[in-house]
Design an enzyme around this catalytic site. Structure first.
Site, PDB file in Angstrom:
ATOM      1  N   GLY A 172       0.954  -1.007  -0.052  1.00  0.00           N
ATOM      2  CA  GLY A 172       0.089  -0.080   0.241  1.00  0.00           C
ATOM      3  C   GLY A 172       0.885   1.234   0.096  1.00  0.00           C
ATOM      4  N   THR A 219     -10.191   1.967  -7.168  1.00  0.00           N
ATOM      5  CA  THR A 219     -11.364   2.949  -7.333  1.00  0.00           C
ATOM      6  C   THR A 219     -11.953   2.542  -8.803  1.00  0.00           C
ATOM      7  OG1 THR A 219     -10.371   4.183  -5.739  1.00  0.00           O
ATOM      8  CG2 THR A 219     -12.336   5.129  -7.371  1.00  0.00           C
ATOM      9  N   GLY A 230      -2.969  13.781  -8.602  1.00  0.00           N
ATOM     10  CA  GLY A 230      -3.922  13.412  -7.791  1.00  0.00           C
ATOM     11  C   GLY A 230      -4.288  14.011  -6.665  1.00  0.00           C
ATOM     12  N   GLY A 277     -27.921  15.044  18.059  1.00  0.00           N
ATOM     13  CA  GLY A 277     -28.616  13.806  17.453  1.00  0.00           C
ATOM     14  C   GLY A 277     -28.813  13.913  15.945  1.00  0.00           C
ATOM     15  N   GLU A 325      -4.817   7.814  -1.935  1.00  0.00           N
ATOM     16  CA  GLU A 325      -3.552   8.609  -3.024  1.00  0.00           C
ATOM     17  C   GLU A 325      -2.616   9.064  -1.839  1.00  0.00           C
ATOM     18  OE1 GLU A 325      -4.608  10.862  -5.924  1.00  0.00           O
ATOM     19  OE2 GLU A 325      -6.688   9.944  -6.514  1.00  0.00           O
TER      20      GLU A 325
HETATM   21  N1  CAA Z   1       7.432  12.345  -9.028  1.00  0.00           N
HETATM   22  C1  CAA Z   1       8.597  11.666  -9.716  1.00  0.00           C
HETATM   23  N2  CAA Z   1       9.359  10.969  -9.012  1.00  0.00           N
HETATM   24  C2  CAA Z   1       9.254  10.772  -7.825  1.00  0.00           C
HETATM   25  C3  CAA Z   1       8.332  11.231  -6.825  1.00  0.00           C
HETATM   26  C4  CAA Z   1       7.477  12.170  -7.505  1.00  0.00           C
HETATM   27  N3  CAA Z   1       6.689  12.731  -6.832  1.00  0.00           N
HETATM   28  N4  CAA Z   1       8.519  10.817  -5.632  1.00  0.00           N
HETATM   29  C5  CAA Z   1       9.819   9.888  -5.946  1.00  0.00           C
HETATM   30  N5  CAA Z   1      10.242   9.722  -7.017  1.00  0.00           N
HETATM   31  C6  CAA Z   1      11.203   9.104  -7.473  1.00  0.00           C
HETATM   32  C7  CAA Z   1      12.470   9.317  -6.763  1.00  0.00           C
HETATM   33  O1  CAA Z   1      13.022  10.390  -7.336  1.00  0.00           O
HETATM   34  C8  CAA Z   1      13.246   8.161  -6.989  1.00  0.00           C
HETATM   35  O2  CAA Z   1      13.778   8.159  -8.112  1.00  0.00           O
HETATM   36  P1  CAA Z   1      15.370   7.670  -8.446  1.00  0.00           P
HETATM   37  O3  CAA Z   1      15.803   6.575  -7.546  1.00  0.00           O
HETATM   38  O4  CAA Z   1      15.257   7.583  -9.844  1.00  0.00           O
HETATM   39  O5  CAA Z   1      16.102   9.018  -8.007  1.00  0.00           O
HETATM   40  C9  CAA Z   1      12.249   6.877  -6.782  1.00  0.00           C
HETATM   41  O6  CAA Z   1      10.931   7.836  -7.423  1.00  0.00           O
HETATM   42  C10 CAA Z   1      11.995   6.568  -5.467  1.00  0.00           C
HETATM   43  O7  CAA Z   1      11.668   7.516  -4.508  1.00  0.00           O
HETATM   44  P2  CAA Z   1      11.782   7.204  -3.031  1.00  0.00           P
HETATM   45  O8  CAA Z   1      13.161   6.407  -2.641  1.00  0.00           O
HETATM   46  O9  CAA Z   1      11.456   8.172  -2.339  1.00  0.00           O
HETATM   47  O10 CAA Z   1      10.535   5.915  -3.002  1.00  0.00           O
HETATM   48  P3  CAA Z   1      10.161   5.332  -1.725  1.00  0.00           P
HETATM   49  O11 CAA Z   1       9.971   3.795  -2.023  1.00  0.00           O
HETATM   50  O12 CAA Z   1      10.933   5.650  -0.609  1.00  0.00           O
HETATM   51  O13 CAA Z   1       8.654   5.527  -1.641  1.00  0.00           O
HETATM   52  C11 CAA Z   1       6.584   7.178  -1.189  1.00  0.00           C
HETATM   53  C12 CAA Z   1       8.125   6.951  -1.628  1.00  0.00           C
HETATM   54  C13 CAA Z   1       6.638   8.421  -1.147  1.00  0.00           C
HETATM   55  C14 CAA Z   1       6.498   6.569   0.313  1.00  0.00           C
HETATM   56  C15 CAA Z   1       5.862   6.470  -2.169  1.00  0.00           C
HETATM   57  O14 CAA Z   1       5.842   4.994  -2.084  1.00  0.00           O
HETATM   58  C16 CAA Z   1       4.258   6.734  -1.939  1.00  0.00           C
HETATM   59  O15 CAA Z   1       3.889   7.800  -2.357  1.00  0.00           O
HETATM   60  N6  CAA Z   1       3.665   5.886  -1.149  1.00  0.00           N
HETATM   61  C17 CAA Z   1       2.234   6.141  -1.213  1.00  0.00           C
HETATM   62  C18 CAA Z   1       1.547   5.367  -2.226  1.00  0.00           C
HETATM   63  C19 CAA Z   1       0.194   5.900  -2.632  1.00  0.00           C
HETATM   64  O16 CAA Z   1      -0.141   7.061  -2.589  1.00  0.00           O
HETATM   65  N7  CAA Z   1      -0.724   5.053  -2.611  1.00  0.00           N
HETATM   66  C20 CAA Z   1      -2.284   5.258  -3.193  1.00  0.00           C
HETATM   67  C21 CAA Z   1      -2.609   4.379  -4.207  1.00  0.00           C
HETATM   68  S1  CAA Z   1      -3.680   5.232  -5.312  1.00  0.00           S
HETATM   69  C22 CAA Z   1      -5.072   5.464  -4.612  1.00  0.00           C
HETATM   70  O17 CAA Z   1      -5.237   5.404  -3.609  1.00  0.00           O
HETATM   71  C23 CAA Z   1      -6.024   5.510  -5.936  1.00  0.00           C
HETATM   72  C24 CAA Z   1      -7.500   5.234  -5.676  1.00  0.00           C
HETATM   73  O18 CAA Z   1      -7.785   4.263  -6.150  1.00  0.00           O
HETATM   74  C25 CAA Z   1      -8.185   6.429  -5.620  1.00  0.00           C
END
Ligand code: CAA
Length: 389
Positions: free
Chosen positions: A131, A160, A246, A348, A371
């Site tokens: 997740g 979704t 998003g 209520g 998200e």
């Molecule tokens: N834009 C572009 N690139 C990005 C970025 C961004 N916002 N954020 C990170 N990156 C890139 C980094 O630059 C890195 O790239 P390089 O290795 O090439 O330099 C790579 O991605 C990895 O970055 P991190 O080391 O920061 O990654 P991480 O594994 O530590 O995870 C995190 C980062 C922010 C926690 C991410 O995993 C995250 O956002 N998690 C949450 C996921 C989420 O929001 N899920 C929701 C699902 S969708 C949903 O809910 C939809 C629905 O149905 C409504």
């Protein structure tokens, strides 16, 4: 804040407001109680341009900017969060990634049916065991021996619009041995009427009950190579870039539901009499109203800041990750706070299904979760500020 909205922005805001109040609000309770996907409303919204507000007219969209998008999202959410969720997925999670990373052929083939309201789009990142830590996904896409297609196997969860989606942007591992792990992820465009795709269990939910959510399964699904989105290994970057966009929409959605709960509370505090005066004359209610209003207006400013940053990024290419995360974090926590206070002010009646207050309360909660949870938004903001990962 006087944002000097232009004619186009005012037009879409007013059109969204009219449609939301006249067509969505009167049936929102029915769809919520029935847990039924509001397909007729979504079709109409597509015809009116609400499913591709920022999509250029060349691909069937309204060709407007991000301010127009957040204004419309706020109005739709004010009437019904579930409907605005479907709108958000079509606009941001589905269309934005294809616009940013798709080829011209992909944009022309994959975007118009969704923005015109003929079909429903979805975005599949999450899995049962992946997740917040999206990089740990297990869904696998293997290139066939003749190189003509990818064979996709795995399960995606919490999708979704999944039960009704025609087309989905999905993320899968093409190189499970890649280091770091996210560099082995790729994005694909898939059609749900193909062999190897099945819809799994639908999630019964606390709120946004009219928005359908389910698991989806891939069993030797054959995705033609031309349907890869971006380059192999670029999937995680695409997923994150799309979530930045998003999250601004989810913030606007949170603002909408907060306003609905707030407006109802103000009216109730003026009308409901206790101890010989309207309850709004009591300082304990006044404090709630003041805090609700202040947080709502602060959310609005963060949302406009994020929308303007996204618009500026079109030219500069600069990321607006922090602005989007701050807007989503603050607006979603505001929505929850305001909806909570609205129930309390209504007493209520706030707990009763006679009024929509309890629906606002149930619906507001999801904005702190999907998200990216509030905890993930804080992590994103802090990492970007501290410049550490
Ligand atoms: N834009 C572009 N690139 C990005 C970025 C961004 N916002 N954020 C990170 N990156 C890139 C980094 O630059 C890195 O790239 P390089 O290795 O090439 O330099 C790579 O991605 C990895 O970055 P991190 O080391 O920061 O990654 P991480 O594994 O530590 O995870 C995190 C980062 C922010 C926690 C991410 O995993 C995250 O956002 N998690 C949450 C996921 C989420 O929001 N899920 C929701 C699902 S969708 C949903 O809910 C939809 C629905 O149905 C409504």
């Amino acid at each position: 804040m006087d944002l000097h909205l232009n004619e186009e922005q005012l037009m879409i805001r007013d059109a969204a407001r009219d449609f939301a109040q006249n067509e969505i609000a009167p049936v929102a309770e029915h769809y919520d109680q029935a847990g039924e996907f509001p397909m007729p409303i979504i079709k109409q919204m597509g015809e009116m341009g609400f499913m591709g507000i920022e999509v250029p007219e060349d691909y069937g969209g309204a060709g407007m900017d991000t301010i127009a998008y957040v204004l419309a999202m706020e109005e739709i959410a004010k009437a019904d969060v579930a409907t605005s969720t479907i709108m958000s997925v079509n606009n941001s999670l589905y269309c934005h990634g294809i616009l940013m990373f798709g080829t011209e052929e992909q944009r022309k083939a994959w975007i118009p049916p969704i923005v015109l309201g003929e079909q429903i789009g979805a975005y599949a990142l999450t899995e049962p065991m992946s997740g917040s830590d999206a990089g740990t996904m297990r869904t696998r896409a293997e290139l066939s021996e003749d190189g003509s297609h990818y064979v996709i196997n795995g399960i995606k969860s919490w999708i979704t619009s999944g039960p009704v989606a025609h087309r989905i942007v999905i993320f899968a591992k093409t190189d499970p041995d890649a280091t770091p792990k996210h560099r082995g992820i790729s994005a694909f465009l898939i059609e749900t009427d193909q062999p190897g795709f099945t819809v799994g269990k639908t999630e019964p939910k606390l709120g946004i009950r009219a928005s359908a959510t389910c698991e989806i399964m891939f069993d030797d699904y054959r995705c033609p190579v031309e349907n890869i989105l971006g380059k192999p290994g670029e999937g995680f970057k695409i997923a994150m870039t799309v979530l930045d966009a998003g999250r601004i929409g989810i913030a606007a959605q949170a603002l909408g539901v907060a306003e609905a709960a707030y407006d109802a509370s103000v009216q109730y505090a003026r009308e409901r009499v206790a101890f010989g005066k309207p309850i709004g004359a009591f300082q304990m209610i006044q404090q709630k109203i003041a805090d609700m209003k202040t947080r709502i207006e602060a959310s609005r400013l963060l949302i406009y800041q994020a929308a303007l940053a996204k618009m500026a990024s079109k030219k500069s290419g600069a990321r607006y990750t922090t602005e989007a995360a701050m807007a989503k974090l603050f607006a979603s926590e505001t929505a929850m706070y305001v909806a909570h206070q609205a129930v309390q002010i209504h007493g209520g009646m706030g707990y009763s299904k006679e009024l929509p207050i309890e629906r606002y309360f149930r619906d507001a909660k999801i904005t702190e979760i999907y998200e990216g949870t509030s905890e993930i938004q804080r992590m994103v903001i802090a990492r970007n500020e501290l410049k550490i990962r």
